[in-house]
Design a protein around this motif. Structure first.
Motif, PDB file in Angstrom:
ATOM      1  N   UNK A   1      -5.086 -26.511  13.876  1.00 57.54           N
ATOM      2  CA  UNK A   1      -3.910 -25.670  14.127  1.00 57.54           C
ATOM      3  C   UNK A   1      -2.979 -25.527  12.926  1.00 57.54           C
ATOM      4  N   UNK A   2      -3.277 -26.201  11.845  1.00 60.77           N
ATOM      5  CA  UNK A   2      -2.466 -26.026  10.637  1.00 60.77           C
ATOM      6  C   UNK A   2      -2.971 -24.856   9.780  1.00 60.77           C
ATOM      7  N   UNK A   3      -4.097 -24.285  10.149  1.00 54.76           N
ATOM      8  CA  UNK A   3      -4.690 -23.179   9.408  1.00 54.76           C
ATOM      9  C   UNK A   3      -3.754 -21.964   9.429  1.00 54.76           C
ATOM     10  N   UNK A   4      -3.444 -21.412   8.258  1.00 51.67           N
ATOM     11  CA  UNK A   4      -2.472 -20.312   8.166  1.00 51.67           C
ATOM     12  C   UNK A   4      -2.948 -19.060   8.897  1.00 51.67           C
ATOM     13  N   UNK A   5      -4.240 -18.800   8.897  1.00 55.83           N
ATOM     14  CA  UNK A   5      -4.754 -17.620   9.604  1.00 55.83           C
ATOM     15  C   UNK A   5      -4.600 -17.783  11.115  1.00 55.83           C
ATOM     16  N   UNK A   6      -4.864 -18.984  11.614  1.00 58.31           N
ATOM     17  CA  UNK A   6      -4.663 -19.259  13.039  1.00 58.31           C
ATOM     18  C   UNK A   6      -3.189 -19.104  13.405  1.00 58.31           C
ATOM     19  N   UNK A   7      -2.308 -19.681  12.614  1.00 60.20           N
ATOM     20  CA  UNK A   7      -0.866 -19.596  12.880  1.00 60.20           C
ATOM     21  C   UNK A   7      -0.416 -18.134  12.922  1.00 60.20           C
ATOM     22  N   UNK A   8      -0.914 -17.329  12.013  1.00 60.34           N
ATOM     23  CA  UNK A   8      -0.561 -15.904  11.969  1.00 60.34           C
ATOM     24  C   UNK A   8      -1.060 -15.164  13.216  1.00 60.34           C
ATOM     25  N   UNK A   9      -2.302 -15.415  13.617  1.00 60.86           N
ATOM     26  CA  UNK A   9      -2.846 -14.773  14.819  1.00 60.86           C
ATOM     27  C   UNK A   9      -2.088 -15.218  16.073  1.00 60.86           C
ATOM     28  N   UNK A  10      -1.723 -16.484  16.147  1.00 60.67           N
ATOM     29  CA  UNK A  10      -0.974 -16.983  17.304  1.00 60.67           C
ATOM     30  C   UNK A  10       0.406 -16.333  17.367  1.00 60.67           C
ATOM     31  N   UNK A  11       1.025 -16.065  16.243  1.00 62.07           N
ATOM     32  CA  UNK A  11       2.318 -15.361  16.243  1.00 62.07           C
ATOM     33  C   UNK A  11       2.158 -13.973  16.862  1.00 62.07           C
ATOM     34  N   UNK A  12       1.059 -13.292  16.532  1.00 64.86           N
ATOM     35  CA  UNK A  12       0.804 -11.978  17.134  1.00 64.86           C
ATOM     36  C   UNK A  12       0.509 -12.114  18.630  1.00 64.86           C
ATOM     37  N   UNK A  13      -0.233 -13.153  18.998  1.00 65.99           N
ATOM     38  CA  UNK A  13      -0.504 -13.421  20.409  1.00 65.99           C
ATOM     39  C   UNK A  13       0.798 -13.644  21.168  1.00 65.99           C
ATOM     40  N   UNK A  14       1.679 -14.450  20.623  1.00 63.01           N
ATOM     41  CA  UNK A  14       2.949 -14.740  21.306  1.00 63.01           C
ATOM     42  C   UNK A  14       3.787 -13.480  21.497  1.00 63.01           C
ATOM     43  N   UNK A  15       3.810 -12.606  20.495  1.00 63.74           N
ATOM     44  CA  UNK A  15       4.549 -11.348  20.628  1.00 63.74           C
ATOM     45  C   UNK A  15       3.933 -10.480  21.727  1.00 63.74           C
ATOM     46  N   UNK A  16       2.608 -10.422  21.784  1.00 67.40           N
ATOM     47  CA  UNK A  16       1.902  -9.661  22.819  1.00 67.40           C
ATOM     48  C   UNK A  16       2.205 -10.231  24.207  1.00 67.40           C
ATOM     49  N   UNK A  17       2.125 -11.559  24.339  1.00 69.92           N
ATOM     50  CA  UNK A  17       2.358 -12.188  25.643  1.00 69.92           C
ATOM     51  C   UNK A  17       3.820 -12.082  26.092  1.00 69.92           C
ATOM     52  N   UNK A  18       4.749 -12.050  25.167  1.00 74.29           N
ATOM     53  CA  UNK A  18       6.163 -11.890  25.536  1.00 74.29           C
ATOM     54  C   UNK A  18       6.359 -10.577  26.283  1.00 74.29           C
ATOM     55  N   UNK A  19       5.629  -9.562  25.881  1.00 75.85           N
ATOM     56  CA  UNK A  19       5.697  -8.266  26.565  1.00 75.85           C
ATOM     57  C   UNK A  19       4.957  -8.335  27.901  1.00 75.85           C
ATOM     58  N   UNK A  20       3.737  -8.874  27.885  1.00 69.98           N
ATOM     59  CA  UNK A  20       2.911  -8.893  29.092  1.00 69.98           C
ATOM     60  C   UNK A  20       3.472  -9.815  30.175  1.00 69.98           C
ATOM     61  N   UNK A  21       4.018 -10.967  29.783  1.00 68.47           N
ATOM     62  CA  UNK A  21       4.515 -11.945  30.753  1.00 68.47           C
ATOM     63  C   UNK A  21       5.918 -11.633  31.247  1.00 68.47           C
ATOM     64  N   UNK A  22       6.663 -10.847  30.498  1.00 68.12           N
ATOM     65  CA  UNK A  22       8.025 -10.517  30.913  1.00 68.12           C
ATOM     66  C   UNK A  22       8.882 -11.760  31.093  1.00 68.12           C
ATOM     67  N   UNK A  23       9.563 -11.823  32.228  1.00 70.81           N
ATOM     68  CA  UNK A  23      10.495 -12.927  32.493  1.00 70.81           C
ATOM     69  C   UNK A  23       9.807 -14.291  32.534  1.00 70.81           C
ATOM     70  N   UNK A  24       8.509 -14.327  32.802  1.00 72.44           N
ATOM     71  CA  UNK A  24       7.790 -15.599  32.916  1.00 72.44           C
ATOM     72  C   UNK A  24       7.344 -16.154  31.563  1.00 72.44           C
ATOM     73  N   UNK A  25       7.594 -15.421  30.480  1.00 66.61           N
ATOM     74  CA  UNK A  25       7.071 -15.825  29.174  1.00 66.61           C
ATOM     75  C   UNK A  25       7.550 -17.213  28.759  1.00 66.61           C
ATOM     76  N   UNK A  26       8.792 -17.523  28.957  1.00 69.37           N
ATOM     77  CA  UNK A  26       9.297 -18.836  28.529  1.00 69.37           C
ATOM     78  C   UNK A  26       8.598 -19.973  29.272  1.00 69.37           C
ATOM     79  N   UNK A  27       8.318 -19.764  30.565  1.00 73.13           N
ATOM     80  CA  UNK A  27       7.590 -20.796  31.315  1.00 73.13           C
ATOM     81  C   UNK A  27       6.229 -21.040  30.677  1.00 73.13           C
ATOM     82  N   UNK A  28       5.463 -19.976  30.468  1.00 73.61           N
ATOM     83  CA  UNK A  28       4.112 -20.126  29.925  1.00 73.61           C
ATOM     84  C   UNK A  28       4.137 -20.645  28.489  1.00 73.61           C
ATOM     85  N   UNK A  29       5.082 -20.162  27.716  1.00 74.31           N
ATOM     86  CA  UNK A  29       5.125 -20.496  26.294  1.00 74.31           C
ATOM     87  C   UNK A  29       5.278 -22.000  26.056  1.00 74.31           C
TER      88      UNK A  29
END
Length: 152
Positions: A9-37
């Motif tokens: 998980x220290x890999x910079x490419x993984x960290x970058x992809x996860x940042x994009x995943x988190x932005x995507x999930x913030x939209x998809x999860x809506x109000x529940x995003x903080x719980x899942x995150x």
């Protein structure tokens, strides 16, 4: 050409992809995003896979210990332009192979009902729906899966 790299998980490419995943999930999860995150932190994950197309990181996934015989699949994500090309399936297969190499026989995971592409990926790759486990019990948007693997 697609290449697969095992890393952590220290890999910079993984960290970058996860940042994009988190932005995507913030939209998809809506109000529940903080719980899942809160359950998706990536510090100290030892088993990470990153897929590359022509040396560009385009997809990722990870596994972490779940119980004595299982790994939990986490942080699966593919950049939108690379979806539908079988790359996520290759990442998932690599994670399952790694699970078997660790002498474990099952993968479990949770995904959201609002992510039909993810659900299709898992069912297409042999995952069976199971009752929600752990922190996902009672979560209306969650759906959990497992896949029994042949031990190597």
């Amino acid at each position: 050409m697609v290449s697969i790299k095992r890393t952590n998980s220290k890999d910079k490419d993984f960290v970058s992809l996860v940042a994009e995943l988190n932005a995507f999930l913030a939209i998809m999860d809506g109000r529940e995003h903080e719980f899942y995150n809160q359950f998706n932190q990536i510090e100290d994950i030892r088993h990470v896979v990153v897929a590359y197309v022509d040396e560009k990181p385009v997809s990722c996934g990870a596994i972490k210990a779940f119980d004595a015989d299982s790994m939990e699949v986490k942080r699966m994500f593919t950049l939108e332009a690379y979806r539908g090309k079988g790359i996520a399936g290759r990442v998932l297969t690599e994670l399952e192979t790694w699970t078997q190499e660790l002498a474990l026989s099952k993968c479990v995971l949770e995904t959201g009902k609002r992510l039909p592409d993810a659900i299709r990926l898992y069912t297409k790759n042999g995952y069976q729906q199971i009752p929600n486990y752990g922190q996902y019990v009672g979560m209306e948007n969650s759906v959990c899966f497992e896949k029994l693997l042949n031990k190597k």
